[in-house]
Design a protein around this motif. Structure first.
Motif, PDB file in Angstrom:
ATOM      1  N   UNK A  65       0.819  -1.213   0.000  1.00  0.00           N
ATOM      2  CA  UNK A  65       0.000   0.000   0.000  1.00  0.00           C
ATOM      3  C   UNK A  65       0.854   1.266   0.000  1.00  0.00           C
ATOM      4  N   UNK A  66       1.947   1.255   0.758  1.00  0.00           N
ATOM      5  CA  UNK A  66       2.802   2.437   0.811  1.00  0.00           C
ATOM      6  C   UNK A  66       3.420   2.713  -0.555  1.00  0.00           C
ATOM      7  N   UNK A  67       3.973   1.695  -1.186  1.00  0.00           N
ATOM      8  CA  UNK A  67       4.584   1.886  -2.506  1.00  0.00           C
ATOM      9  C   UNK A  67       3.569   2.414  -3.507  1.00  0.00           C
ATOM     10  N   UNK A  68       2.357   1.872  -3.458  1.00  0.00           N
ATOM     11  CA  UNK A  68       1.326   2.306  -4.394  1.00  0.00           C
ATOM     12  C   UNK A  68       0.971   3.770  -4.177  1.00  0.00           C
ATOM     13  N   UNK A  69       0.806   4.172  -2.928  1.00  0.00           N
ATOM     14  CA  UNK A  69       0.437   5.565  -2.658  1.00  0.00           C
ATOM     15  C   UNK A  69       1.577   6.513  -3.005  1.00  0.00           C
ATOM     16  N   UNK A  70       2.800   6.126  -2.675  1.00  0.00           N
ATOM     17  CA  UNK A  70       3.946   6.966  -3.015  1.00  0.00           C
ATOM     18  C   UNK A  70       4.068   7.148  -4.523  1.00  0.00           C
ATOM     19  N   UNK A  71       3.881   6.076  -5.267  1.00  0.00           N
ATOM     20  CA  UNK A  71       4.069   6.124  -6.716  1.00  0.00           C
ATOM     21  C   UNK A  71       2.907   6.801  -7.426  1.00  0.00           C
ATOM     22  N   UNK A  72       1.690   6.476  -7.017  1.00  0.00           N
ATOM     23  CA  UNK A  72       0.519   6.947  -7.751  1.00  0.00           C
ATOM     24  C   UNK A  72       0.035   8.325  -7.303  1.00  0.00           C
ATOM     25  N   UNK A  73       0.151   8.632  -6.017  1.00  0.00           N
ATOM     26  CA  UNK A  73      -0.414   9.874  -5.492  1.00  0.00           C
ATOM     27  C   UNK A  73       0.635  10.945  -5.200  1.00  0.00           C
ATOM     28  N   UNK A  74       1.767  10.523  -4.646  1.00  0.00           N
ATOM     29  CA  UNK A  74       2.725  11.497  -4.126  1.00  0.00           C
ATOM     30  C   UNK A  74       3.796  11.865  -5.143  1.00  0.00           C
ATOM     31  N   UNK A  75       4.322  10.896  -5.862  1.00  0.00           N
ATOM     32  CA  UNK A  75       5.370  11.191  -6.842  1.00  0.00           C
ATOM     33  C   UNK A  75       4.941  12.255  -7.853  1.00  0.00           C
ATOM     34  N   UNK A  76       3.726  12.195  -8.414  1.00  0.00           N
ATOM     35  CA  UNK A  76       3.331  13.252  -9.360  1.00  0.00           C
ATOM     36  C   UNK A  76       3.383  14.654  -8.762  1.00  0.00           C
ATOM     37  N   UNK A  77       3.091  14.784  -7.473  1.00  0.00           N
ATOM     38  CA  UNK A  77       3.153  16.095  -6.827  1.00  0.00           C
ATOM     39  C   UNK A  77       4.589  16.594  -6.705  1.00  0.00           C
ATOM     40  N   UNK A  78       5.530  15.662  -6.585  1.00  0.00           N
ATOM     41  CA  UNK A  78       6.927  16.030  -6.378  1.00  0.00           C
ATOM     42  C   UNK A  78       7.671  16.325  -7.675  1.00  0.00           C
ATOM     43  N   UNK A  79       7.177  15.834  -8.789  1.00  0.00           N
ATOM     44  CA  UNK A  79       7.904  16.008 -10.055  1.00  0.00           C
ATOM     45  C   UNK A  79       7.129  16.864 -11.055  1.00  0.00           C
ATOM     46  N   UNK A  80       5.995  17.402 -10.637  1.00  0.00           N
ATOM     47  CA  UNK A  80       5.210  18.241 -11.537  1.00  0.00           C
ATOM     48  C   UNK A  80       6.006  19.490 -11.917  1.00  0.00           C
ATOM     49  N   UNK A  81       6.080  19.832 -13.192  1.00  0.00           N
ATOM     50  CA  UNK A  81       6.849  21.015 -13.611  1.00  0.00           C
ATOM     51  C   UNK A  81       6.253  22.297 -13.037  1.00  0.00           C
ATOM     52  N   UNK A  82       7.093  23.310 -12.941  1.00  0.00           N
ATOM     53  CA  UNK A  82       6.632  24.605 -12.480  1.00  0.00           C
ATOM     54  C   UNK A  82       6.934  24.842 -11.020  1.00  0.00           C
ATOM     55  N   UNK A  83       6.735  26.077 -10.559  1.00  0.00           N
ATOM     56  CA  UNK A  83       7.034  26.410  -9.161  1.00  0.00           C
ATOM     57  C   UNK A  83       6.128  25.661  -8.199  1.00  0.00           C
ATOM     58  N   UNK A  84       6.682  25.310  -7.054  1.00  0.00           N
ATOM     59  CA  UNK A  84       5.914  24.601  -6.036  1.00  0.00           C
ATOM     60  C   UNK A  84       6.628  24.718  -4.701  1.00  0.00           C
ATOM     61  N   UNK A  85       5.851  24.756  -3.631  1.00  0.00           N
ATOM     62  CA  UNK A  85       6.432  24.753  -2.282  1.00  0.00           C
ATOM     63  C   UNK A  85       6.462  23.353  -1.687  1.00  0.00           C
ATOM     64  N   UNK A  86       6.020  22.352  -2.436  1.00  0.00           N
ATOM     65  CA  UNK A  86       6.015  20.966  -1.943  1.00  0.00           C
ATOM     66  C   UNK A  86       7.417  20.396  -2.129  1.00  0.00           C
ATOM     67  N   UNK A  87       8.116  20.153  -1.012  1.00  0.00           N
ATOM     68  CA  UNK A  87       9.536  19.796  -1.104  1.00  0.00           C
ATOM     69  C   UNK A  87       9.870  18.459  -0.458  1.00  0.00           C
ATOM     70  N   UNK A  88       8.872  17.666  -0.106  1.00  0.00           N
ATOM     71  CA  UNK A  88       9.235  16.394   0.494  1.00  0.00           C
ATOM     72  C   UNK A  88       8.051  15.576   0.948  1.00  0.00           C
ATOM     73  N   UNK A  89       8.372  14.509   1.669  1.00  0.00           N
ATOM     74  CA  UNK A  89       7.400  13.512   2.112  1.00  0.00           C
ATOM     75  C   UNK A  89       7.439  13.426   3.628  1.00  0.00           C
ATOM     76  N   UNK A  90       6.267  13.310   4.215  1.00  0.00           N
ATOM     77  CA  UNK A  90       6.145  13.115   5.655  1.00  0.00           C
ATOM     78  C   UNK A  90       5.513  11.750   5.884  1.00  0.00           C
TER      79      UNK A  90
END
Length: 749
Positions: A278-303
């Motif tokens: 479940x963790x791998x799936x959520x990291x890959x499907x939900x969180x990774x896109x937020x971290x690599x999306x082009x453009x400015x962002x204040x999202x800098x990591x994972x908690x």
């Protein structure tokens, strides 16, 4: 040992960092800060065709009450009523106690059940006060009719004239219960309050009459941080809400170019405790896109969120980071357009608040442990118990009219002390089962917290030592050789010295206030111990020296035996060769050696650009501790303890962990750490704590926080420091079973 006093009042600078908070827990329930200006920002998301305007008028209270009450003569009273009204709505639409009653596994703690029980208690108190029918007085806690009845009567009872004043006695009662429902306390785990706050915001988003309040809540959170002195923070929130928070953060960060904020976000996940992948799936499907999306962002990591009694799958988390190095490298590093110098990997590694199958709401405890489910006599007995507890609390309050400055008498309220009478002594028995309520200071809580904190630390250690099948090195070796990730452990009160020495790459964010108040690390072994140590919790009052000793050893151990034999031998030789401690520090060979020790011990934040500043602070502290004595053993003690102080730098990064839920302001965390370090450093026989020492310790903690931010987030961060609330007096006797007293000036209005 000797009696010691602070030589003169100390001015405190404001600590401009908050290295970890949960976004939803930052705003206080009531608070004292009002918006100092008219805040106005706009934002746009990918789904919106036009910008959204968000504003907060000058003078609006920066709190949940302020957001829900708006502006006007009775804004605070109105906000108080709305908060309680929406708590009742939660009980009607999704009562956690109903889930407890219907779930197959009754032993499983239901998130929010203690807060729900608090709402039930409030309704029984109001039903008796309003002389409602026996059907309401004795209604089940799972009965929506009780909450509907109270909700239907609430507005008319609390404000008989819709345009006139509110009933002050009822407002005082609602304030008492709102603080039990939306902020953690001795009898409510902090995660319950994140549940009620989440329910509150979901209700706000659904109801058209609260249109705009959700965005205002986010803007008010950033305004609260800014006016609290925080300029750089890392706040965690879920992937489903983070897009709007990110856009509002970007707009807010542009508001004050001369004194800018640098607010950043971490996207959190609780899937680390779930089975399978479940963790791998959520990291890959939900969180990774937020971290690599082009453009400015204040999202800098994972908690990676913590939980009460489970160990996370850290190796699955490490595997995700390893497999996505290339993708993450596009947004993190030193390249053009990078969001942050490193990807922040924040892991809750340690204690929660210990809510478990037998450390929960009284009703949940009964469901799990009684021979049968609550019958027709259960709730009448509970209702009568509440009435008896209320009468006892009022009688006890009348019988104890006086206290002391650090242990004040109870507040003059009709319900003050009620929860202590209900939940402290476990005095309600029904059907042969003695009902028990979660208590953060109970032996059970202390034992559960310690057990799970320790095993989480060791699970992290074992995960870091693991050599994956596809690699030839351990996970720790991989992270040591990479400049891409900044790993920081949250909480980590237990075994920290071991972890810090074995894994020098890892840093910690420390929040002793919230740990002691709502996630107790065994510092207070009773409600009375909690109360008498108000000085530790609020920095004004008394602190048992045993508490300072225990907390200091856990996060800031400064004994000379923390050094290696070769270091000790070098210090002995240095002391023997000179006639004053100043000569020891001025000797070029000694200086060169100490430069090397500081650079190695404080890597990676100490380097050629700042080593001179750190050495200057080192010299100042050594001279302040031992510069006036000719006794060489004191020189040795000062030289070794101050080096150990610097080597422990990774424990001095501070986070509030949710100011509003967990009752700790980041400026209080700063002063608490400075006091703790000053007490740990105090030499035997010393009768004075120099105000200059307190200033030097402040500067050390500030320099460490600034350099760590520059190393891991933004090397070009700009800070304008300002003054905070100082310390007027500190007196104590450094020995076991003694006390330190603190006095602070009153805050400016």
């Amino acid at each position: 040992m000797a009696f010691f006093s602070l030589t003169k009042p100390v001015a405190m600078q404001q600590y401009p960092f908050d290295y970890h908070s949960h976004f939803g827990g930052i705003l206080p329930v009531e608070g004292v800060l009002d918006a100092s200006t008219d805040y106005q920002i706009s934002y746009r998301t990918a789904k919106l065709q036009r910008p959204v305007e968000v504003s907060l008028p000058k003078g609006q209270r920066l709190s949940l009450v302020g957001i829900m009450g708006g502006t006007g003569k009775y804004a605070i009273e109105e906000g108080t009523v709305v908060l309680f009204d929406l708590a009742l709505q939660m009980m009607i639409e999704g009562n956690p106690l109903t889930i407890v009653a219907t779930k197959a596994n009754k032993a499983q703690y239901e998130r929010g059940e203690c807060a729900a029980e608090s709402i039930y208690v409030a309704c029984v108190v109001l039903a008796r006060r309003w002389a409602l029918s026996s059907a309401m007085l004795n209604a089940s806690a799972t009965s929506p009719e009780l909450y509907e009845e109270i909700r239907g009567l609430l507005r008319a009872r609390v404000q008989p004239d819709p345009s006139g004043p509110y009933n002050p006695e009822l407002i005082a009662i609602l304030r008492y219960f709102n603080n039990k429902i939306y902020s953690a306390n001795k009898y409510t785990p902090f995660d319950d309050c994140y549940k009620t706050r989440s329910s509150l915001m979901k209700a706000v988003m659904r109801d058209p009459k609260y249109a705009g309040r959700y965005d205002q809540w986010m803007l008010a959170t950033y305004a609260y941080l800014y006016q609290s002195g925080v300029r750089c923070n890392q706040a965690a929130m879920g992937f489903d809400e983070i897009e709007i928070a990110d856009q509002i953060a970007q707009s807010f960060n542009a508001l004050y170019p001369k004194d800018p904020s640098n607010y950043r976000l971490l996207v959190h996940t609780s899937a680390g405790y779930m089975p399978g992948e479940r963790l791998s799936a959520e990291l890959t499907e939900k969180i990774l896109p937020l971290l690599v999306e082009p453009g400015p962002s204040t999202v800098i990591g994972i908690d990676l969120l913590g939980t009460e009694t489970k160990v996370a799958d850290y190796k699955q988390f490490f595997k995700f980071l390893f497999e996505n190095q290339a993708a993450l490298g596009k947004c993190f590093g030193t390249g053009k357009g990078a969001r942050s110098a490193q990807l922040i990997c924040h892991v809750h590694c340690g204690e929660g608040a210990a809510s478990t199958a037998d450390n929960r709401s009284m009703i949940g405890y009964y469901y799990a442990n009684a021979a049968e489910a609550p019958n027709e006599t259960f709730y009448p007995a509970y209702s009568a118990y509440i009435a008896r507890g209320l009468a006892t609390a009022q009688g006890r309050r009348d019988d104890e009219p006086r206290g002391s400055r650090g242990a004040t008498p109870r507040k003059k309220s009709d319900v003050a002390g009620l929860f202590d009478e209900l939940f402290r002594s476990d005095s309600l028995t029904h059907g042969g089962c003695t009902l028990r309520r979660f208590d953060i200071n109970s032996p059970a809580s202390i034992a559960i917290v310690a057990y799970n904190g320790k095993r989480s630390e060791m699970a992290m250690s074992e995960s870091l030592d693991t050599v994956p099948a596809t690699q030839s090195q351990s996970w720790y070796s991989f992270f040591s050789g990479s400049q891409q990730f900044a790993i920081r452990l949250g909480h980590a009160f237990y075994y920290r010295n071991y972890m810090a020495q074995r894994y020098p790459l890892i840093a910690f964010d420390t929040n002793l206030g919230s740990n002691a108040i709502t996630g107790a690390s065994g510092l207070f072994d009773s409600v009375e111990g909690y109360r008498i140590n108000r000085g530790f919790r609020h920095l004004d009052g008394y602190i048992d020296t045993d508490v300072l000793h225990q907390a200091g050893n856990a996060v800031a151990y400064l004994g000379a035996n923390a050094l290696e034999q070769a270091q000790v031998a070098q210090f002995i030789a240095m002391v023997r060769a000179q006639t004053s401690v100043a000569d020891v520090l001025n000797d070029q060979a000694n200086k060169t050696w100490l430069y090397g020790e500081l650079t190695a011990g404080m890597a990676p934040i100490c380097n050629q650009s700042n080593i001179a500043d750190y050495y200057q602070l080192y010299c100042e502290l050594v001279l302040q501790l031992a510069g006036q004595t000719t006794i060489k053993s004191y020189w040795f003690d000062a030289l070794t303890r101050v080096l150990t102080l610097f080597n422990n730098w990774r424990s001095y990064l501070l986070g509030a962990d949710g100011q509003g839920v967990e009752h700790t302001d980041i400026q209080d965390e700063f002063l608490r750490m400075v006091i703790l370090l000053a007490y740990q450093l105090l030499p035997a026989g010393q009768t004075r704590v120099l105000d200059q020492t307190m200033v030097s310790l402040q500067q050390l903690v500030l320099n460490i926080a600034t350099d760590y931010w520059k190393t891991t987030v933004d090397p070009n961060v700009t800070l304008v420091l300002s003054d905070g609330l100082g310390l007027e007096a500190m007196d104590g006797f450094k020995s076991p079973a003694s006390v330190v007293t603190l006095r602070r000036p009153k805050p400016k209005k």
